[in-house]
Design a protein around this motif. Structure first.
Motif, PDB file in Angstrom:
ATOM      1  N   HIS A  41      90.994  93.589  54.217  1.00  0.00           N
ATOM      2  CA  HIS A  41      91.820  93.715  53.004  1.00  0.00           C
ATOM      3  C   HIS A  41      93.079  94.545  53.274  1.00  0.00           C
ATOM      4  CE1 HIS A  41      87.587  93.348  51.939  1.00  0.00           C
ATOM      5  NE2 HIS A  41      87.982  92.689  50.861  1.00  0.00           N
ATOM      6  N   TRP A  47      94.015  86.657  56.888  1.00  0.00           N
ATOM      7  CA  TRP A  47      92.798  86.581  56.072  1.00  0.00           C
ATOM      8  C   TRP A  47      93.124  86.818  54.605  1.00  0.00           C
ATOM      9  CZ3 TRP A  47      90.116  90.175  53.080  1.00  0.00           C
ATOM     10  CH2 TRP A  47      88.844  89.778  52.666  1.00  0.00           C
ATOM     11  N   CYS A  48      94.004  87.791  54.347  1.00  0.00           N
ATOM     12  CA  CYS A  48      94.363  88.125  52.961  1.00  0.00           C
ATOM     13  C   CYS A  48      95.024  86.961  52.230  1.00  0.00           C
ATOM     14  CB  CYS A  48      95.274  89.353  52.925  1.00  0.00           C
ATOM     15  SG  CYS A  48      94.383  90.887  53.252  1.00  0.00           S
ATOM     16  N   SER A  50      94.011  84.125  52.017  1.00  0.00           N
ATOM     17  CA  SER A  50      92.947  83.340  51.389  1.00  0.00           C
ATOM     18  C   SER A  50      92.242  84.110  50.260  1.00  0.00           C
ATOM     19  CB  SER A  50      91.910  82.932  52.438  1.00  0.00           C
ATOM     20  OG  SER A  50      91.187  84.070  52.881  1.00  0.00           O
ATOM     21  N   GLN A  51      92.709  85.320  49.977  1.00  0.00           N
ATOM     22  CA  GLN A  51      92.082  86.181  48.976  1.00  0.00           C
ATOM     23  C   GLN A  51      92.927  86.227  47.689  1.00  0.00           C
ATOM     24  OE1 GLN A  51      88.934  87.521  49.643  1.00  0.00           O
ATOM     25  NE2 GLN A  51      89.284  86.009  51.258  1.00  0.00           N
ATOM     26  N   LYS A  54      96.533  87.684  47.941  1.00  0.00           N
ATOM     27  CA  LYS A  54      97.368  86.930  48.890  1.00  0.00           C
ATOM     28  C   LYS A  54      98.092  87.777  49.929  1.00  0.00           C
ATOM     29  CE  LYS A  54      96.321  83.135  46.776  1.00  0.00           C
ATOM     30  NZ  LYS A  54      95.114  82.498  47.257  1.00  0.00           N
TER      31      LYS A  54
END
Length: 147
Positions: A41, A47-48, A50-51, A54
């Motif tokens: 995070h 990776w972020c 996809s969270q 963003k």
């Protein structure tokens, strides 16, 4: 700056505001190294994506630390931190957000040691859009002037 502000000199609902401080990628990287919190995070931009947010978010503990540091613009020689309560992270803080803090005297009460009182400050941290991002209560143990 050193001052002596005794318990009786604090007034309910008095407010003070700090200057601003921009949170940088360097802040996040250093905090990750110091705390050991390398969760994606905070550290993984891809990776972020996809969270929900963003993008990477600053550690809550980093924002708490910086916010408390912003309030430390003087040393009151007759008080000490007694603790913090009700810490909440309301909204995320992102790289390049600027935070500032408002401190409001919320409660004044006696301490079990009669020569001291407890001063509770409401600490509210806002981003550059004036959105509340973090809050907590800072409790000070303050010497009484008549002791």
């Amino acid at each position: 700056m050193f001052i002596q502000k005794y318990f009786e000199e604090f007034k309910l609902n008095d407010v003070r505001q700090t200057k601003g401080r921009t949170i940088t990628e360097t802040d996040i990287v250093i905090h990750a190294g110091q705390s050991g919190d390398f969760f994606p995070h905070h550290m993984d931009e891809e990776w972020c994506k996809s969270q929900p947010f963003k993008k990477r978010i600053a550690h809550g503990t980093l924002i708490f630390t910086v916010a408390v540091g912003l309030t430390a613009d003087f040393v009151n020689e007759v008080s000490m931190t007694y603790g913090y309560e009700r810490l909440r992270f309301i909204k995320p803080v992102f790289i390049n957000d600027t935070i500032k803090v408002t401190v409001t005297i919320k409660e004044l009460k006696d301490h079990k040691k009669p020569e001291y009182g407890l001063v509770t400050e409401l600490v509210e941290c806002f981003n550059q859009h004036n959105e509340l991002v973090m809050l907590c209560e800072h409790i000070l143990m303050v010497k009484k002037g008549n002791s």
